[in-house]
Scaffold this active site. Structure first.
Site, short mmCIF file in Angstrom:
data_model
loop_
_atom_site.label_atom_id
_atom_site.label_comp_id
_atom_site.label_asym_id
_atom_site.label_seq_id
_atom_site.Cartn_x
_atom_site.Cartn_y
_atom_site.Cartn_z
N SER A 56 10.29 -18.54 -50.59
CA SER A 56 10.03 -17.59 -49.50
C SER A 56 10.64 -16.23 -49.81
O SER A 56 11.57 -16.12 -50.63
CB SER A 56 10.62 -18.15 -48.21
OG SER A 56 12.01 -18.34 -48.38
N PHE A 62 8.79 -26.34 -52.14
CA PHE A 62 8.28 -27.69 -51.86
C PHE A 62 6.77 -27.80 -52.02
O PHE A 62 6.24 -28.88 -52.21
CB PHE A 62 8.67 -28.11 -50.42
CG PHE A 62 7.74 -27.55 -49.36
CD1 PHE A 62 6.54 -28.17 -49.05
CD2 PHE A 62 8.05 -26.35 -48.71
CE1 PHE A 62 5.67 -27.65 -48.10
CE2 PHE A 62 7.19 -25.82 -47.76
CZ PHE A 62 5.99 -26.47 -47.45
N GLU A 97 5.05 -15.32 -41.93
CA GLU A 97 4.25 -16.24 -42.74
C GLU A 97 4.31 -17.59 -42.03
O GLU A 97 5.38 -18.23 -41.99
CB GLU A 97 4.84 -16.34 -44.15
CG GLU A 97 4.02 -17.22 -45.07
CD GLU A 97 4.67 -17.45 -46.44
OE1 GLU A 97 5.91 -17.37 -46.55
OE2 GLU A 97 3.92 -17.71 -47.38
N CYS A 126 0.94 -20.57 -51.02
CA CYS A 126 1.26 -19.13 -51.01
C CYS A 126 -0.01 -18.30 -51.19
O CYS A 126 0.01 -17.10 -50.94
CB CYS A 126 2.25 -18.80 -52.11
SG CYS A 126 1.55 -18.97 -53.74
N GLU A 177 14.46 -29.75 -52.52
CA GLU A 177 15.10 -30.98 -52.05
C GLU A 177 14.19 -31.75 -51.10
O GLU A 177 14.50 -32.87 -50.70
CB GLU A 177 16.45 -30.68 -51.40
CG GLU A 177 16.43 -29.76 -50.18
CD GLU A 177 16.43 -28.26 -50.53
OE1 GLU A 177 15.69 -27.87 -51.45
OE2 GLU A 177 17.13 -27.50 -49.85
N ARG A 178 13.04 -31.14 -50.72
CA ARG A 178 12.16 -31.83 -49.78
C ARG A 178 11.18 -32.77 -50.50
O ARG A 178 10.68 -33.72 -49.90
CB ARG A 178 11.43 -30.83 -48.91
CG ARG A 178 12.39 -30.22 -47.88
CD ARG A 178 11.72 -29.25 -46.97
NE ARG A 178 11.79 -27.90 -47.48
CZ ARG A 178 11.25 -26.85 -46.89
NH1 ARG A 178 10.57 -27.00 -45.78
NH2 ARG A 178 11.35 -25.65 -47.41
P1 NAD Z 1 12.28 -21.75 -49.75
O1 NAD Z 1 12.50 -20.31 -50.06
O2 NAD Z 1 12.84 -22.30 -48.51
O3 NAD Z 1 12.92 -22.66 -50.93
C1 NAD Z 1 12.64 -22.42 -52.28
C2 NAD Z 1 13.80 -22.92 -53.12
O4 NAD Z 1 14.97 -22.17 -52.80
C3 NAD Z 1 14.16 -24.38 -52.90
O5 NAD Z 1 14.45 -24.96 -54.15
C4 NAD Z 1 15.38 -24.33 -52.01
O6 NAD Z 1 16.29 -25.38 -52.26
C5 NAD Z 1 16.03 -23.01 -52.36
N1 NAD Z 1 16.66 -22.35 -51.21
C6 NAD Z 1 16.24 -22.38 -49.92
N2 NAD Z 1 17.03 -21.61 -49.14
C7 NAD Z 1 17.96 -21.09 -49.96
C8 NAD Z 1 19.05 -20.21 -49.75
N3 NAD Z 1 19.34 -19.72 -48.53
N4 NAD Z 1 19.81 -19.86 -50.80
C9 NAD Z 1 19.52 -20.32 -52.03
N5 NAD Z 1 18.50 -21.18 -52.29
C10 NAD Z 1 17.73 -21.54 -51.27
O7 NAD Z 1 10.72 -22.01 -49.86
P2 NAD Z 1 9.91 -23.32 -49.47
O8 NAD Z 1 9.88 -23.47 -48.00
O9 NAD Z 1 10.35 -24.46 -50.30
O10 NAD Z 1 8.44 -22.92 -49.98
C11 NAD Z 1 7.53 -22.18 -49.22
C12 NAD Z 1 7.62 -20.71 -49.53
O11 NAD Z 1 7.40 -20.48 -50.92
C13 NAD Z 1 6.56 -19.89 -48.81
O12 NAD Z 1 7.16 -18.71 -48.36
C14 NAD Z 1 5.54 -19.62 -49.90
O13 NAD Z 1 4.75 -18.47 -49.69
C15 NAD Z 1 6.42 -19.47 -51.08
N6 NAD Z 1 5.68 -19.66 -52.32
C16 NAD Z 1 5.40 -18.56 -53.05
C17 NAD Z 1 4.67 -18.70 -54.21
C18 NAD Z 1 4.33 -17.51 -55.06
O14 NAD Z 1 3.83 -17.70 -56.14
N7 NAD Z 1 4.58 -16.29 -54.64
C19 NAD Z 1 4.22 -19.97 -54.62
C20 NAD Z 1 4.54 -21.07 -53.85
C21 NAD Z 1 5.29 -20.91 -52.68
#
Ligand code: NAD
Length: 499
Positions: free
Chosen positions: A227, A150, A384, A282, A177-178
């Protein structure tokens, strides 16, 4: 609710009949602004068929023509940057300037993709044996997919699809989805740029559709950013179904402050990198690590009034340094982590809870918070937080700071602030982190380098965007050819050599 946020398939927006819907919020007001479709695995099958149908023609389109589409797309993105930024702000909550910055950084990947004719030249060796030449060519993989978080609804998808598509693949994006709406604006601009229908597709949804992507036999590769627990899951499930996977995870980024650092610069860097975008980056700095008591005391003295006065407000408030948190649930997670820090003995010097923004009482706002005296075993260090919270861990000396960072499971970004070139050089060489800033708090590589963390911050071998992305989105073919044909007659039973 009339604003249903649908898929984008084969060049048009598709609203599904039936199926579950999930509320999308405006985090500044706390109100529902739309509803996103939660697609099913059957919906995905249809999207994959469309993307598959477009692969052959698109991958055979001359590479220079593919680059021309990218140039037109780049211009349209620039012309529409303001509109995209407003949409980001309305669903994510970040300030307008911050959202514009996101679009600008995303554009760097499009700039890079414009150079695709040069990037896909392959290599040629003449006369590797008598009358035999050989060449290696990178070719597209086919249908590839991206699953995004998101916090950068425009930039992170742009880390993936411009180069994937420039390489000749067709792409399926599964946005968060957010904040799903930006993906549809981007799809429309791509169409205006002349991208054939079916090359770029968007499927909205949650875990159900992510699992379907991971298992689908006709999707060759998956890029994921999100994440760490989900990244780990994506990597193992995707790889076990034979896909190429790059899965970028979460972070806990440290900033080491050496005694000789310029403290004016340090304080500015920490305010921006810790509280910008409400800490939902991130590459945000989460852990200041002042080296020595004097530096730590001085730093806290200087930070406290600034954090107390940090202006917070909705995205169109030009005075606001940061906006709200993405959802109420995330806000509650942050406040409970703050409480755990207090309960576990950290010193909460500035408490951002109980902030209200006049006129936006139902928004998901929280003020900046600052902890001192944090220990590595506390939850506020181990988790985090992904909010506007700095958790200061004091280090006795430089080696103590290095050991702290090496003990952390993440390895996304790190920074050192110093005027000592020797210390900076040693730090850059030894530190086990993927992206290092020297007097730079958020060292996100420019678009012609690649982005990626180490340890639990990345699963897979390839970093994202830049040169590494071309390797990720193509496979090499090595061709050995003899002209004129048939110089030697008779079967050769030995393994072929140069002779
Ligand atoms: P998230 O992991 O909750 O979601 C990311 C994606 O995965 C979304 O599209 C979501 O629909 C999907 N998803 C969520 N839970 C899932 C599951 N159990 N099974 C399958 N798919 C699932 O992350 P978020 O809250 O949207 O974003 C924040 C996180 O992303 C933080 O941890 C941040 O550090 C990380 N991030 C990392 C980078 C990087 O480059 N390393 C960049 C941006 C964000």
């Amino acid at each position: 609710m009339s604003n249903i946020i649908g898929n984008y398939v084969g060049g048009s927006t598709v609203k599904l009949n039936g199926g579950a819907l999930q509320d999308v919020f405006n985090p500044s007001t706390g109100e529902v602004s739309g509803q996103v479709q939660l697609s099913t695995s059957e919906d995905l099958d249809e999207v994959v068929e469309v993307a598959k149908g477009a692969v052959s023609e698109w991958s055979r389109t001359p590479v220079g023509m593919r680059a021309q589409v990218m140039f037109r797309f780049k211009r349209l993105l620039e012309e529409n940057a303001d509109r995209i930024a407003s949409t980001i702000s309305s669903e994510h909550g970040k300030t307008h300037d911050d959202a514009l910055g996101e679009v600008t950084r995303g554009l760097e990947a499009v700039d890079f993709a414009c150079g695709i004719p040069h990037l896909m030249k392959g290599t040629f060796s003449e006369q590797v044996a008598r009358s035999i030449d050989m060449y290696s060519i990178p070719q597209a993989l086919g249908v590839v997919a991206g699953i995004t978080p998101f916090n950068f609804p425009a930039m992170v998808p742009m880390w993936m699809f411009p180069n994937a598509i420039a390489c000749g693949n067709t792409f399926i994006l599964k946005p968060s989805e957010r904040d799903p709406s930006v993906s549809l604006i981007i799809a429309d601009l791509f169409k205006q740029a002349g991208l054939p229908d079916g090359v770029f597709n968007v499927i909205q949804g949650d875990k159900v559709v992510v699992d379907a992507i991971l298992d689908h036999p006709d999707i060759a590769a998956v890029s994921f950013v999100g994440s760490t627990p989900v990244a780990k899951y994506i990597y193992s499930r995707g790889a076990s179904s034979g896909k190429r996977v790059q899965a970028l995870g979460g972070a806990k980024n440290h900033m080491v402050i050496m005694p000789d650092a310029n403290m004016d610069q340090v304080v500015d860097a920490l305010m921006g990198a810790g509280y910008g975008s409400a800490g939902e980056r991130c590459m945000a700095v989460a852990v200041p690590v002042p080296v020595g008591k004097q530096v730590a005391d001085n730093l806290m003295d200087r930070m406290v009034p600034l954090v107390e006065e940090l202006p917070v407000g909705p995205p169109d408030d030009s005075k606001a340094a940061m906006g709200p948190i993405i959802t109420r649930q995330s806000l509650e997670r942050i406040t409970s982590l703050l409480q755990s820090g207090v309960d576990q003995g950290a010193a909460l010097l500035v408490d951002g809870r109980d902030l209200t923004v006049p006129g936006f009482e139902k928004g998901f706002f929280i003020g900046g918070s600052l902890f001192d005296q944090v220990k590595p075993e506390m939850d506020i260090y181990k988790e985090e937080i992904f909010g506007p919270v700095l958790s200061t861990v004091r280090a006795d000396d430089y080696e103590d700071a290095i050991n702290l960072i090496h003990g952390n499971p993440h390895g996304n970004g790190v920074a050192i602030f110093t005027r000592d070139g020797d210390a900076a050089r040693d730090f850059a060489s030894r530190i086990e982190v993927g992206m290092v800033g020297i007097n730079v708090p958020i060292p996100v590589p420019v678009g012609y380098h690649s982005f990626g963390g180490w340890k639990q911050s990345l699963f897979g071998t390839h970093h994202i965007y830049g040169p590494e992305t071309i390797h990720f989105y193509t496979r090499l073919k090595a061709i050995t050819s003899r002209w004129p044909a048939g110089i030697k007659s008779g079967a050769q039973y030995n393994f072929p050599t140069m002779n």
